[in-house]
Design an enzyme around this catalytic site. Structure first.
Site, mmCIF file in Angstrom:
data_model
loop_
_atom_site.group_PDB
_atom_site.id
_atom_site.type_symbol
_atom_site.label_atom_id
_atom_site.label_comp_id
_atom_site.label_asym_id
_atom_site.label_seq_id
_atom_site.Cartn_x
_atom_site.Cartn_y
_atom_site.Cartn_z
ATOM 1 N N HIS A 1 -72.973 2.049 18.233
ATOM 2 C CA HIS A 1 -73.916 2.232 17.130
ATOM 3 C C HIS A 1 -73.444 1.463 15.899
ATOM 4 C CE1 HIS A 1 -74.884 6.307 19.119
ATOM 5 N NE2 HIS A 1 -75.973 5.579 19.224
ATOM 6 N N CYS B 1 -70.771 11.369 13.599
ATOM 7 C CA CYS B 1 -71.783 11.759 14.583
ATOM 8 C C CYS B 1 -71.708 13.230 14.983
ATOM 9 C CB CYS B 1 -71.739 10.853 15.807
ATOM 10 S SG CYS B 1 -70.160 10.709 16.610
#
Length: 258
Positions: free
Chosen positions: A163, A248
């Site tokens: 990501h 996250c």
């Protein structure tokens, strides 16, 4: 007044089955992971954050990485449509939790895919990683949701990591930090500071100059101390085996109507 709630989700008993894309699979100790997650949540609370635990997703190995399920801009929640199909059931409970908290809820629709971990917000600038998990239609839908609210959306290519926020996050003054070998097109960021460790690229802004970061980046922690910040270190080694980082494991809700 800014809110200080953090949405979290307990790790699944199937955590060890979580997806890996850019690292070799290593055994995950689910007992140790649970203890690390509890310590992470406690670190948030000790630094002024109220944790809100969303419904567990025991059949979703990656469900603990709750940031990927939604992108927040002000009081608006854009429910993601994860790029990995196996992760799409994770969003339902998160949507319900955010609706209960008073968020305005929008959705990413097919054919769009968007992972929350691909979105880095610095003020009203929203950087969005275009890569393995977030596609062009997802970027377009994020733009449609947030630009009317005053956001400036900047797409960023992502191919070396899972990501965008696996590569870069930002300090309180807006300086983007990253481990340089994994960052593409550094020129997209007005201010960039390279850090000496890969896991040092990930910080959660706790307020008051405090930075939540992984214990696996001690050199970077010293760098941040020299810059006047206060690192708050947490051991998330079991989650790092699954390409996880401090960002996250929670969704920080800073702009709820309170």
């Amino acid at each position: 007044m800014p809110s200080s709630k953090a949405l979290i989700r307990r790790p699944s008993p199937r955590l060890a089955e979580g997806l890996v894309t850019h690292v070799e699979r290593r055994p995950v100790d689910t007992g140790a992971a649970l203890a690390q997650w509890e310590a992470y949540a406690e670190a948030l609370r000790e630094n002024g954050w109220e944790t809100v635990e969303t419904e567990p997703a025991d059949d979703c190995p990656d469900g603990v990485f709750v940031e990927d399920t939604v992108v927040m801009f002000r009081n608006v929640a854009l429910i993601a449509r994860p790029g990995a199909e196996s992760r799409r059931p994770e969003t339902t409970a998160v949507e319900e939790s955010l609706a209960r908290l008073g968020c305005s809820v929008n959705w990413v629709w097919e054919p769009g895919t968007l992972d929350g971990g691909d979105v880095l917000k610095i003020g009203d600038t929203v950087y969005v990683g275009r890569g393995g998990r977030t596609n062009a239609a997802g970027v377009q839908q994020l733009r449609a949701a947030f630009e009317p609210l005053g956001a400036r959306v900047v797409p960023v290519p992502v191919s070396k990591v899972l990501h965008l926020k696996s590569a870069v996050t930002a300090l309180p003054d807006g300086t983007v930090i990253g481990y340089e070998p994994l960052v593409e097109q550094i020129s997209l960021f007005p201010r960039f500071l390279p850090v000496p460790e890969e896991s040092g690229a990930h910080v959660v802004l706790l307020g008051g100059g405090k930075l939540l970061m992984a214990a696996s980046a001690p050199k970077t922690a010293e760098l941040f101390k020299d810059l006047g910040y206060v690192p708050v270190l947490v051991d998330i080694s079991e989650f790092e085996k699954l390409e996880g980082c401090v960002t996250c494991l929670s969704v920080r809700l800073r702009d709820l109507h309170t």
